[in-house]
Design an enzyme around this catalytic site. Sequence first.
Site, PDB file in Angstrom:
ATOM      1  N   ARG A  37     100.805  38.400  52.782  1.00 62.87           N
ATOM      2  CA  ARG A  37     100.447  37.638  53.989  1.00 62.87           C
ATOM      3  C   ARG A  37      98.937  37.538  54.161  1.00 62.87           C
ATOM      4  O   ARG A  37      98.431  36.522  54.626  1.00 62.87           O
ATOM      5  CB  ARG A  37     101.065  38.282  55.232  1.00 62.87           C
ATOM      6  N   LYS A 198     124.674  35.602  58.233  1.00 64.74           N
ATOM      7  CA  LYS A 198     125.298  35.076  59.459  1.00 64.74           C
ATOM      8  C   LYS A 198     125.408  33.571  59.507  1.00 64.74           C
ATOM      9  O   LYS A 198     124.429  32.861  59.273  1.00 64.74           O
ATOM     10  CB  LYS A 198     124.449  35.496  60.643  1.00 64.74           C
ATOM     11  N   GLY A 354     111.707  34.473  54.760  1.00 69.94           N
ATOM     12  CA  GLY A 354     112.652  35.550  55.031  1.00 69.94           C
ATOM     13  C   GLY A 354     113.282  36.047  53.742  1.00 69.94           C
ATOM     14  O   GLY A 354     112.601  36.184  52.730  1.00 69.94           O
ATOM     15  N   GLY A 377     111.751  32.881  60.395  1.00 73.47           N
ATOM     16  CA  GLY A 377     112.208  32.253  61.640  1.00 73.47           C
ATOM     17  C   GLY A 377     111.609  30.866  61.821  1.00 73.47           C
ATOM     18  O   GLY A 377     112.282  29.924  62.252  1.00 73.47           O
TER      19      GLY A 377
HETATM   20  P1  AMP Z   1     120.082  36.320  56.628  1.00 78.82           P
HETATM   21  O1  AMP Z   1     118.969  37.045  57.315  1.00 78.82           O
HETATM   22  O2  AMP Z   1     121.164  35.852  57.510  1.00 78.82           O
HETATM   23  O3  AMP Z   1     119.544  35.260  55.667  1.00 78.82           O
HETATM   24  O4  AMP Z   1     120.795  37.408  55.718  1.00 78.82           O
HETATM   25  C1  AMP Z   1     120.189  38.042  54.637  1.00 78.82           C
HETATM   26  C2  AMP Z   1     120.995  39.257  54.270  1.00 78.82           C
HETATM   27  O5  AMP Z   1     122.308  38.849  53.977  1.00 78.82           O
HETATM   28  C3  AMP Z   1     120.486  39.980  53.043  1.00 78.82           C
HETATM   29  O6  AMP Z   1     119.978  41.228  53.421  1.00 78.82           O
HETATM   30  C4  AMP Z   1     121.725  40.138  52.177  1.00 78.82           C
HETATM   31  O7  AMP Z   1     121.889  41.437  51.663  1.00 78.82           O
HETATM   32  C5  AMP Z   1     122.860  39.825  53.128  1.00 78.82           C
HETATM   33  N1  AMP Z   1     124.049  39.308  52.461  1.00 78.82           N
HETATM   34  C6  AMP Z   1     124.132  38.294  51.593  1.00 78.82           C
HETATM   35  N2  AMP Z   1     125.396  38.143  51.144  1.00 78.82           N
HETATM   36  C7  AMP Z   1     126.140  39.077  51.744  1.00 78.82           C
HETATM   37  C8  AMP Z   1     127.521  39.439  51.684  1.00 78.82           C
HETATM   38  N3  AMP Z   1     128.372  38.786  50.907  1.00 78.82           N
HETATM   39  N4  AMP Z   1     127.922  40.465  52.445  1.00 78.82           N
HETATM   40  C9  AMP Z   1     127.042  41.134  53.232  1.00 78.82           C
HETATM   41  N5  AMP Z   1     125.737  40.846  53.334  1.00 78.82           N
HETATM   42  C10 AMP Z   1     125.288  39.833  52.598  1.00 78.82           C
END
Ligand code: AMP
Length: 396
Positions: A37, A198, A354, A377
């Site tokens: 950064r 999510k 992210g 974000g």
């Molecule tokens: P996000 O911040 O929503 O982009 O989520 C990122 C996180 O999702 C990462 O830390 C991944 O380890 C997790 N992730 C990706 N695929 C899976 C999965 N199939 N089950 C659980 N966590 C997951």
Amino acid sequence: MKLKTFSPQDIAGKKVLVRVDFNVPLTGDGRVSDATRINAHVPLIEELSRAGARIALCSHLGRPKGQVNQKYTLRPAADELAKIIGRPVAFVPDCIGPDVPSAVSSLPAGGVAVLENLRFYAEEEKNDADFARKLTAPFDVFIMDAFSAAHRAHASTRAAADCLPSFAGPLLIREIEMLSAARDNPKHPFVLILGGAKVSDKISVIENLMAKVDTIIIGGGMAFTFQKARGYEIGHSLCESEKLDFAGEMEDRAKAKGVKILLPVDVKVASEVSADAAVKTVPADAIPSDLMGLDIGPETVRNFAGALQNAATVLWNGPMGVFENPLFAAGTRAIGETLAEITRSGAMTVVGGGDSAAAIVQFGLEKEVSHVSTGGGASLEFFEGRMLPGVEPYVL
Ligand code: AMP
């Protein structure tokens, strides 16, 4: 989207306040463990130095919640910057008050100072106009270069722009140029890849881009909500039950618009996320009830890579699996490698900040795609079609 930037006469010999993002990870003994950064702002700092400006950099670090807390001091970032640019960087133990003008006046022409954490004052996160006036008072010019903080309407990211002649910095400009090229003027076929944990975080992105994309690839934990909505057995995999209707509606809407939605056809499963988990690959519609899906399987990788082969524009946000664990990193790595391959053949590939940015850096592919955003974000909100408060004052 074009942003207002400065010309040489705006900065020459001036006292310049720059909003940077020095929200860097620190080691236990207070050293910067990843200077990415800080490095991102060095071109601007050097340009201002060459113009003989006296430069003060302001940033947040962590969440001190409006209290002075030395755990969140920016002093280590100032020390790290001094190492990077190879000359002294003054550290000012406050971001407002009498220390600031005296420190800035005693800088040599081209000299650099880092101000203490903005979030030691609660007014910062309240976008307080009076605090912004105090922050900007010792300066002639304000430059906003912190794209990753531009989705927040805080005093240093929004109100400060109303206090001084203000401009967008080069990092902010490049981010907006690359992200808006993909979001607003994509060449087709345009493929959106979504993953991560999510569905709820990405709903507005899907809704905003549905009218523009040709294909949506969904992997990662969020795919299972879509699989479940299709009636698949997903075992213990992540699922947002309250988003099942949304997933079904999106599939219907995509069908009506002729947008293809691709979901995993096979999945790597285990009973836990651990270094020695027993991993097997199963069909996506038959995950054993005691196991959970943690990465996309090899046939899915082939399908997804196939759908990306003739893409002209790709936006990627969210990993395909738990990529932090090598046992579940292959799917995310394969998507990164496919993006690198199609970038070489002329596709425009943009990776949101992210976790997808962390993944692409982990695989050493960050230079092989068109753009990796520095804002998690902020890039997500930008893809949702929102005007970011820290960008708005500079739109031409
Ligand atoms: P996000 O911040 O929503 O982009 O989520 C990122 C996180 O999702 C990462 O830390 C991944 O380890 C997790 N992730 C990706 N695929 C899976 C999965 N199939 N089950 C659980 N966590 C997951």
